[in-house]
Design a protein around this motif. Structure first.
Motif, short mmCIF file in Angstrom:
data_model
loop_
_atom_site.label_atom_id
_atom_site.label_comp_id
_atom_site.label_asym_id
_atom_site.label_seq_id
_atom_site.Cartn_x
_atom_site.Cartn_y
_atom_site.Cartn_z
N ASP A 104 0.83 -1.06 -0.08
CA ASP A 104 -0.02 0.01 -0.21
C ASP A 104 0.96 1.15 0.00
O ASP A 104 2.01 1.28 0.37
N LYS A 105 0.27 2.58 -0.44
CA LYS A 105 1.01 3.51 -0.30
C LYS A 105 0.15 4.89 -0.57
O LYS A 105 -1.02 4.65 -1.11
N ILE A 106 0.70 6.06 -0.21
CA ILE A 106 -0.23 7.15 -0.40
C ILE A 106 0.46 7.92 -1.51
O ILE A 106 1.74 8.04 -1.72
N THR A 107 -0.33 8.47 -2.46
CA THR A 107 0.02 9.12 -3.90
C THR A 107 -0.79 10.45 -4.01
O THR A 107 -1.91 10.50 -3.31
N LEU A 108 -0.38 10.89 -4.96
CA LEU A 108 -1.23 11.88 -5.57
C LEU A 108 -1.91 11.62 -6.71
O LEU A 108 -1.63 10.28 -6.80
N ALA A 109 -2.74 12.24 -7.49
CA ALA A 109 -3.17 11.61 -8.56
C ALA A 109 -2.22 10.92 -9.71
O ALA A 109 -2.65 10.16 -10.37
N ASN A 111 0.01 9.15 -9.04
CA ASN A 111 0.65 8.13 -8.81
C ASN A 111 1.88 8.19 -8.10
O ASN A 111 2.71 7.30 -8.05
N ARG A 112 2.49 9.52 -7.88
CA ARG A 112 3.80 9.80 -7.11
C ARG A 112 3.64 9.35 -5.88
O ARG A 112 2.67 10.24 -4.80
N HIS A 113 4.54 8.65 -5.23
CA HIS A 113 4.42 8.22 -3.67
C HIS A 113 4.75 9.34 -2.82
O HIS A 113 5.90 10.01 -3.20
N TYR A 127 -4.95 6.70 -1.60
CA TYR A 127 -4.65 5.68 -0.63
C TYR A 127 -4.72 4.31 -1.50
O TYR A 127 -5.64 3.77 -1.90
N ARG A 128 -3.60 3.90 -2.21
CA ARG A 128 -3.54 2.66 -3.26
C ARG A 128 -3.19 1.43 -2.31
O ARG A 128 -2.03 1.49 -1.76
N LEU A 192 -12.41 -4.35 5.01
CA LEU A 192 -12.88 -5.25 3.94
C LEU A 192 -14.05 -5.88 5.03
O LEU A 192 -13.72 -6.62 5.78
N GLU A 193 -15.19 -5.82 4.68
CA GLU A 193 -16.22 -6.25 5.41
C GLU A 193 -16.18 -5.90 6.88
O GLU A 193 -16.22 -6.62 7.70
N GLY A 194 -15.63 -4.62 7.23
CA GLY A 194 -15.33 -4.25 8.51
C GLY A 194 -13.91 -4.65 9.09
O GLY A 194 -13.70 -4.37 10.39
N ARG A 195 -13.38 -5.41 8.56
CA ARG A 195 -11.96 -6.20 9.14
C ARG A 195 -11.06 -5.30 8.32
O ARG A 195 -10.62 -5.19 7.21
N LYS A 196 -10.08 -4.80 9.36
CA LYS A 196 -9.03 -3.90 8.76
C LYS A 196 -7.97 -4.70 8.26
O LYS A 196 -7.57 -5.83 8.61
N ILE A 197 -7.52 -4.45 6.87
CA ILE A 197 -6.62 -5.23 6.14
C ILE A 197 -5.36 -4.35 6.01
O ILE A 197 -4.10 -4.96 5.62
N SER A 198 -5.23 -2.82 6.09
CA SER A 198 -4.08 -2.36 5.94
C SER A 198 -4.28 -0.83 6.43
O SER A 198 -5.23 -0.57 6.82
N GLU A 199 -3.22 -0.31 6.88
CA GLU A 199 -3.02 1.10 7.13
C GLU A 199 -1.65 1.60 6.85
O GLU A 199 -0.71 1.16 6.61
N GLU A 200 -1.62 2.99 6.73
CA GLU A 200 -0.78 3.90 6.16
C GLU A 200 -0.71 5.32 6.90
O GLU A 200 -1.72 5.76 7.32
N THR A 201 0.50 5.81 7.29
CA THR A 201 0.48 7.12 8.04
C THR A 201 1.20 8.05 7.10
O THR A 201 2.07 7.71 5.87
N PHE A 202 0.79 9.21 7.05
CA PHE A 202 1.40 10.45 6.46
C PHE A 202 1.39 11.73 7.21
O PHE A 202 0.63 12.00 8.12
#
Length: 205
Positions: A104-109, A111-113, A127-128, A192-202
């Motif tokens: 996973d990663k945070i990007t702008l439109a 796709n720049r990380h 958040y991709r 996903l269906e209420g279950r956390k599958i990923s997280e990222e900070t910025f």
């Protein structure tokens, strides 16, 4: 009668004739029944009414047996449907339980990380997330929580993906950062269906 019979066939015929004889001997005609009623000091004129009541009772018993069979059949069908639904739901839950985030990663439109963004930029963050073990042929119900430095959820995305065609599946959610956004460490998480599958900070500056 020129037809020849085997010993086994002869035995069967003898048994059938004996059965018919016993049945005839155990049956009574109307005059015999009236005579028995008279011997028992019962009014023979009520015989016809008694026969009607008896036939009604027998018909009712047949109907009740038929209704029981129908009820058992319907009940069995309902049980089968319930069990089938439970098994199907368990299978679907098992498929979803295998889904996880591969990256996973945070990007702008474009796709720049990035890890830091200025709130003055009025940019839209993406958040991709790349999922693995996604169930092919299913549509996934996903959600993203955008959490500010105080721990408050300021935005929640809820959406459904297109039908998954590969077990490795890319998806994203987005949030616009504006000049009023609080500075500090932010977090975004995907569920996903209420279950956390990923997280990222910025960081918002």
């Amino acid at each position: 009668m020129n037809q020849r019979l085997t010993q086994e066939q002869l035995n069967q015929i003898i048994a059938e004739v004996q059965g018919l004889q016993l049945r005839q001997e155990s049956e009574f005609d109307k005059p015999q029944i009236q005579q028995i009623l008279q011997e028992l000091n019962l009014p023979p004129e009520l015989l016809d009414e008694a026969l009607i009541q008896l036939r009604r009772r027998q018909a009712l018993e047949v109907q009740q047996r038929r209704n029981k069979l129908i009820a058992f059949g319907v009940g069995g069908a309902i049980i089968i449907a319930i069990v089938g639904t439970i098994l199907f739901n368990q299978q679907q839950s098992s498929l979803l339980a295998n889904v996880s985030a591969q990256q996973d990663k945070i990007t702008l439109a474009d796709n720049r990380h990035l890890q830091t963004i200025s709130r003055q930029s009025n940019s839209e963050l993406f958040y991709r997330v790349t999922l693995k073990d996604a169930p092919i042929g299913k549509k996934l119900s996903l959600a993203c929580n955008w959490i500010d430095p105080s721990g408050q959820i300021v935005k929640q995305n809820k959406y459904q993906t297109r039908e998954v065609t590969t077990s490795i599946w890319d998806t994203f959610c987005r949030y616009p950062i504006n000049p009023t956004a609080p500075v500090g460490n932010w977090k975004v998480e995907m569920l996903l269906e209420g279950r956390k599958i990923s997280e990222e900070t910025f960081i918002v500056q």
